[in-house]
Design a protein around this motif. Structure first.
Motif, mmCIF file in Angstrom:
data_model
loop_
_atom_site.group_PDB
_atom_site.id
_atom_site.type_symbol
_atom_site.label_atom_id
_atom_site.label_comp_id
_atom_site.label_asym_id
_atom_site.label_seq_id
_atom_site.Cartn_x
_atom_site.Cartn_y
_atom_site.Cartn_z
ATOM 1 N N VAL A 1 0.836 -1.206 0.000
ATOM 2 C CA VAL A 1 0.000 0.000 0.000
ATOM 3 C C VAL A 1 0.870 1.254 0.000
ATOM 4 O O VAL A 1 0.641 2.191 -0.776
ATOM 5 N N VAL A 2 1.877 1.268 0.875
ATOM 6 C CA VAL A 2 2.763 2.431 0.967
ATOM 7 C C VAL A 2 3.481 2.673 -0.356
ATOM 8 O O VAL A 2 3.537 3.802 -0.865
ATOM 9 N N ARG A 3 4.024 1.620 -0.949
ATOM 10 C CA ARG A 3 4.782 1.784 -2.196
ATOM 11 C C ARG A 3 3.868 2.240 -3.333
ATOM 12 O O ARG A 3 4.259 3.081 -4.160
ATOM 13 N N PHE A 4 2.661 1.696 -3.393
ATOM 14 C CA PHE A 4 1.716 2.088 -4.430
ATOM 15 C C PHE A 4 1.471 3.596 -4.368
ATOM 16 O O PHE A 4 1.454 4.283 -5.391
ATOM 17 N N LEU A 5 1.277 4.130 -3.164
ATOM 18 C CA LEU A 5 0.984 5.554 -2.992
ATOM 19 C C LEU A 5 2.224 6.418 -3.219
ATOM 20 O O LEU A 5 2.147 7.488 -3.836
ATOM 21 N N LEU A 6 3.379 5.957 -2.734
ATOM 22 C CA LEU A 6 4.605 6.739 -2.888
ATOM 23 C C LEU A 6 5.008 6.903 -4.352
ATOM 24 O O LEU A 6 5.657 7.890 -4.714
ATOM 25 N N GLU A 7 4.610 5.952 -5.176
ATOM 26 C CA GLU A 7 4.955 6.046 -6.593
ATOM 27 C C GLU A 7 4.377 7.305 -7.239
ATOM 28 O O GLU A 7 4.940 7.836 -8.199
ATOM 29 N N TYR A 8 3.274 7.802 -6.715
ATOM 30 C CA TYR A 8 2.689 9.030 -7.255
ATOM 31 C C TYR A 8 3.542 10.255 -6.927
ATOM 32 O O TYR A 8 3.363 11.315 -7.547
ATOM 33 N N LEU A 9 4.441 10.119 -5.964
ATOM 34 C CA LEU A 9 5.320 11.223 -5.588
ATOM 35 C C LEU A 9 6.692 11.115 -6.241
ATOM 36 O O LEU A 9 7.549 11.965 -6.024
ATOM 37 N N ARG A 10 6.894 10.064 -7.043
ATOM 38 C CA ARG A 10 8.169 9.867 -7.736
ATOM 39 C C ARG A 10 8.151 10.603 -9.076
ATOM 40 O O ARG A 10 7.117 10.772 -9.710
ATOM 41 N N TYR A 11 9.336 11.021 -9.525
ATOM 42 C CA TYR A 11 9.444 11.794 -10.770
ATOM 43 C C TYR A 11 10.447 11.180 -11.748
ATOM 44 O O TYR A 11 10.664 11.713 -12.828
ATOM 45 N N ASP A 12 11.061 10.058 -11.347
ATOM 46 C CA ASP A 12 12.076 9.422 -12.198
ATOM 47 C C ASP A 12 11.414 8.422 -13.140
ATOM 48 O O ASP A 12 11.717 7.228 -13.133
ATOM 49 N N ASP A 13 10.494 8.909 -13.972
ATOM 50 C CA ASP A 13 9.690 8.029 -14.819
ATOM 51 C C ASP A 13 10.520 7.170 -15.768
ATOM 52 O O ASP A 13 10.184 6.015 -16.028
ATOM 53 N N ALA A 14 11.613 7.717 -16.288
ATOM 54 C CA ALA A 14 12.419 6.975 -17.260
ATOM 55 C C ALA A 14 13.043 5.734 -16.644
ATOM 56 O O ALA A 14 13.293 4.740 -17.336
ATOM 57 N N GLU A 15 13.300 5.756 -15.332
ATOM 58 C CA GLU A 15 13.956 4.635 -14.656
ATOM 59 C C GLU A 15 12.956 3.594 -14.171
ATOM 60 O O GLU A 15 13.301 2.420 -14.032
ATOM 61 N N ARG A 16 11.708 4.005 -13.886
ATOM 62 C CA ARG A 16 10.766 3.103 -13.220
ATOM 63 C C ARG A 16 10.089 2.139 -14.171
ATOM 64 O O ARG A 16 9.814 1.009 -13.819
ATOM 65 N N GLY A 17 9.783 2.572 -15.382
ATOM 66 C CA GLY A 17 9.046 1.729 -16.301
ATOM 67 C C GLY A 17 7.566 1.717 -15.966
ATOM 68 O O GLY A 17 7.181 1.916 -14.811
ATOM 69 N N PHE A 18 6.728 1.483 -16.966
ATOM 70 C CA PHE A 18 5.290 1.498 -16.763
ATOM 71 C C PHE A 18 4.635 0.312 -17.461
ATOM 72 O O PHE A 18 5.097 -0.160 -18.499
ATOM 73 N N GLY B 1 0.952 -0.114 -18.677
ATOM 74 C CA GLY B 1 -0.283 0.637 -18.803
ATOM 75 C C GLY B 1 -0.132 1.976 -18.101
ATOM 76 O O GLY B 1 0.846 2.693 -18.294
ATOM 77 N N PHE B 2 -1.099 2.320 -17.253
ATOM 78 C CA PHE B 2 -1.039 3.593 -16.523
ATOM 79 C C PHE B 2 -0.405 3.444 -15.148
ATOM 80 O O PHE B 2 -0.311 4.408 -14.393
ATOM 81 N N LEU B 3 0.044 2.236 -14.798
ATOM 82 C CA LEU B 3 0.700 1.992 -13.523
ATOM 83 C C LEU B 3 2.203 1.850 -13.717
ATOM 84 O O LEU B 3 2.659 1.295 -14.728
ATOM 85 N N SER B 4 2.968 2.341 -12.742
ATOM 86 C CA SER B 4 4.403 2.083 -12.781
ATOM 87 C C SER B 4 4.638 0.596 -12.515
ATOM 88 O O SER B 4 3.754 -0.103 -11.996
ATOM 89 N N THR B 5 5.812 0.125 -12.863
ATOM 90 C CA THR B 5 6.122 -1.297 -12.644
ATOM 91 C C THR B 5 5.943 -1.671 -11.177
ATOM 92 O O THR B 5 5.375 -2.730 -10.857
ATOM 93 N N SER B 6 6.394 -0.804 -10.269
ATOM 94 C CA SER B 6 6.280 -1.105 -8.837
ATOM 95 C C SER B 6 4.828 -1.077 -8.370
ATOM 96 O O SER B 6 4.443 -1.855 -7.491
ATOM 97 N N GLN B 7 4.013 -0.188 -8.924
ATOM 98 C CA GLN B 7 2.591 -0.185 -8.577
ATOM 99 C C GLN B 7 1.917 -1.467 -9.046
ATOM 100 O O GLN B 7 1.091 -2.054 -8.331
ATOM 101 N N PHE B 8 2.276 -1.907 -10.232
ATOM 102 C CA PHE B 8 1.710 -3.152 -10.778
ATOM 103 C C PHE B 8 2.088 -4.338 -9.898
ATOM 104 O O PHE B 8 1.238 -5.165 -9.540
#
Length: 269
Positions: free
Chosen positions: A214-231, A233-240
């Protein structure tokens, strides 16, 4: 902030220093947790953690390479024409926590199967070290500028000036430090939970998985390093991945005894 320290003429990355401190703290807490228990071997605990740490490194690096695979494939010719640049981009840094978590669990499982131990006999004692290691590691992230947050005005926003990763001169939300705090709280809650007599062998792991997902899912919205995280669909890899981690935690809460029994009988762990 402070990506490296100069010591005896050598430049030492602060991320690496924090990682070593985190490993040391994790081993110390694990030893203190099992040394007074007749049901747990300190020697097995230490070697299980060593297997787990190898799994952490392999898993964290593999998931990072998967996340940046489009760029990695594009830069493959550098492997033959400019090895130093290729290594700097993909091999010298870049680790993803969820890959490390999965790899660490796999390493511990391999040790348990090899030496005929039951993983969940140790789970409640050892689960508390994960937020300790992770939290200290996130301090290293903040100092080096990786895993940086969204643009944010001061006083919350902090601008980097020496980072080779985060954009310098732009106030960014210190999401790394927020994650340090959430891991500290998780450590305290796990200590309380796993020290209760009513705590089942799977409860500590179940709580950890649900809380952090839950914490990681929410914190991902505060991250800005999109090129490193991967996506995906509309979720980051870590959110997925968090969705599956949370589901696994809920399943452990509901069917913990049955799952532990299956692992011990069928998989011999």
């Amino acid at each position: 902030m402070c990506p490296s320290l100069s010591l005896f003429g050598y430049s030492i990355p602060t991320y690496g220093i924090c990682a070593l401190i985190g490993v040391g703290a994790a081993f110390l807490i694990a030893f203190l947790r099992v040394r007074k228990s007749s049901a747990h071997s300190a020697e097995d605990t230490m070697f299980m953690l060593l297997y787990g740490m190898v799994g952490v490194l392999v898993g964290a690096k593999l998931l990072y390479l998967i996340q940046v695979s489009p760029a990695l494939i594009r830069d493959l010719p550098l492997l033959f024409s400019d090895v130093q640049t290729f290594s700097a981009r993909y091999l010298s840094g870049g680790f993803v926590f969820y890959g490390g978590l999965i790899g660490g669990i796999a390493g511990a499982m391999i040790y348990c199967r090899q030496f005929k131990l039951h993983l969940f006999d140790y789970a409640n004692r050892l689960i508390v070290i994960i937020p300790v290691f992770h939290g200290i590691g996130r301090i290293g992230c903040f100092l080096s500028g990786c895993c940086y947050g969204i643009p944010c005005d001061p006083p919350l926003g902090i601008a980097f000036s020496q980072s080779q990763i985060a954009p310098n001169g732009i106030p960014l939300f210190p999401v790394q430090l927020l994650e340090v705090c959430t891991n500290l709280l998780l450590f305290v809650l796990l200590l309380w939970l796993t020290n209760r007599k009513q705590c089942k062998r799977s409860d500590g792991v179940a709580f950890y998985l649900c809380y952090y997902a839950v914490v990681r899912f929410l914190l991902e919205y505060l991250r800005y390093d999109d090129a490193e995280r991967g996506f995906i669909g509309f979720l980051s890899t870590s959110q997925f991945i968090s969705l599956f981690i949370f589901a696994a935690g809920i399943l452990l809460f509901i069917k913990g005894d049955a799952i532990v029994s299956f692992l011990e009988r069928k998989l011999k762990i």
